[in-house]
Motif scaffolding. Sequence first.
Motif, short mmCIF file in Angstrom:
data_model
loop_
_atom_site.label_atom_id
_atom_site.label_comp_id
_atom_site.label_asym_id
_atom_site.label_seq_id
_atom_site.Cartn_x
_atom_site.Cartn_y
_atom_site.Cartn_z
N GLN A 13 -16.12 -38.38 -18.66
CA GLN A 13 -17.08 -38.82 -17.92
C GLN A 13 -16.74 -38.78 -16.24
O GLN A 13 -18.03 -38.99 -15.54
CB GLN A 13 -15.77 -39.95 -18.21
N PRO A 43 -14.99 -43.06 -32.25
CA PRO A 43 -14.33 -44.31 -30.90
C PRO A 43 -14.54 -43.37 -29.71
O PRO A 43 -15.40 -44.01 -28.21
CB PRO A 43 -12.90 -44.41 -31.02
N PHE A 44 -13.92 -41.77 -29.63
CA PHE A 44 -14.46 -40.85 -28.83
C PHE A 44 -15.69 -41.00 -28.17
O PHE A 44 -16.52 -40.91 -26.61
CB PHE A 44 -14.05 -39.39 -28.86
N ARG A 76 -18.50 -43.27 -28.95
CA ARG A 76 -18.99 -44.30 -27.94
C ARG A 76 -18.53 -44.50 -27.08
O ARG A 76 -18.99 -45.13 -25.34
CB ARG A 76 -18.44 -45.19 -29.10
N LYS A 77 -17.02 -44.21 -26.11
CA LYS A 77 -17.24 -44.49 -25.32
C LYS A 77 -16.98 -43.44 -23.76
O LYS A 77 -17.35 -43.96 -23.26
CB LYS A 77 -15.06 -44.04 -24.86
N LEU A 78 -18.54 -42.35 -23.88
CA LEU A 78 -18.49 -41.94 -23.27
C LEU A 78 -19.90 -41.64 -23.35
O LEU A 78 -20.58 -40.81 -22.71
CB LEU A 78 -18.07 -40.00 -23.81
N ALA A 81 -7.66 -37.51 -24.49
CA ALA A 81 -7.20 -38.93 -22.91
C ALA A 81 -8.19 -38.59 -21.30
O ALA A 81 -9.34 -39.17 -21.26
CB ALA A 81 -6.61 -39.91 -23.10
N ALA A 102 -11.78 -36.70 -22.22
CA ALA A 102 -12.07 -37.83 -22.46
C ALA A 102 -12.90 -38.38 -20.59
O ALA A 102 -13.79 -38.47 -19.90
CB ALA A 102 -12.16 -39.15 -23.18
#
Length: 231
Positions: free
Chosen positions: A176, A194-195, A197-199, A169, A172
């Motif tokens: 960002q 998921p990682f 998609r988040k970034l 986390a 990430a």
Amino acid sequence: MLVLDTVNQYYGQSHTLRDLSLDIPTGECTVIMGRNGVGKTTLLQSIMGINPLASGRIMLDGQPIQGHSVEARPTLGLGYVPQGRQIFPLLSVQENLDIGLPMRPRGQRQIPSYIFELFPVLKDMLARRGGDLSGGQQQQLAIARALVIDPKVLLLDEPTEGIQPNVVAEIAGIIQKLNKDMGMTVVLVEQKLPFARKLADRFCILDRGQTVAQGPMEALTGDQVKAYLTV
């Protein structure tokens, strides 16, 4: 920003990258995805010059870079965080960071202050040997080492591999900040969807050394995930 044009690369008789073409937009985060062995790490190593190209071109800001040596590519603005971190375990944190300083212009050969703002834990461990750090701390050191040169493009190969969830986390959040707040172009090889998609702003899926799908991250479909990403 970064363009690969019909790139081919071999390991012996194995054709590892096949007419691969890819545009990495300036200031965006592009994730390279695919199952194990499809050429993701080879792609990053080819950008860095570790693997010589058989054919094709790699352009950075409109200029071809395939003729530049591995040692010269960081001076062009490419920062690289390899898979498995590959820090120097017997050197201190300070010495690991100092390795990148000769790539900076004369008169600017000091560690940028923002690195310790991003990684405050490293500031408290400058005298500690790299091999004595936890896996998550070593990953932070590997990223910080790549940032010492103030790269225009940051290449990250599986930065979450073997890292505990709380540090994932943190990483990430750091990526960002580099991408969205500082405008750094990021190329991310990542298995965790998921990682990614988040970034990521964009995705590129490789299969057998070829680009089989790419586009905006929100356009990634369930059928593409099933066909090329699930094990």
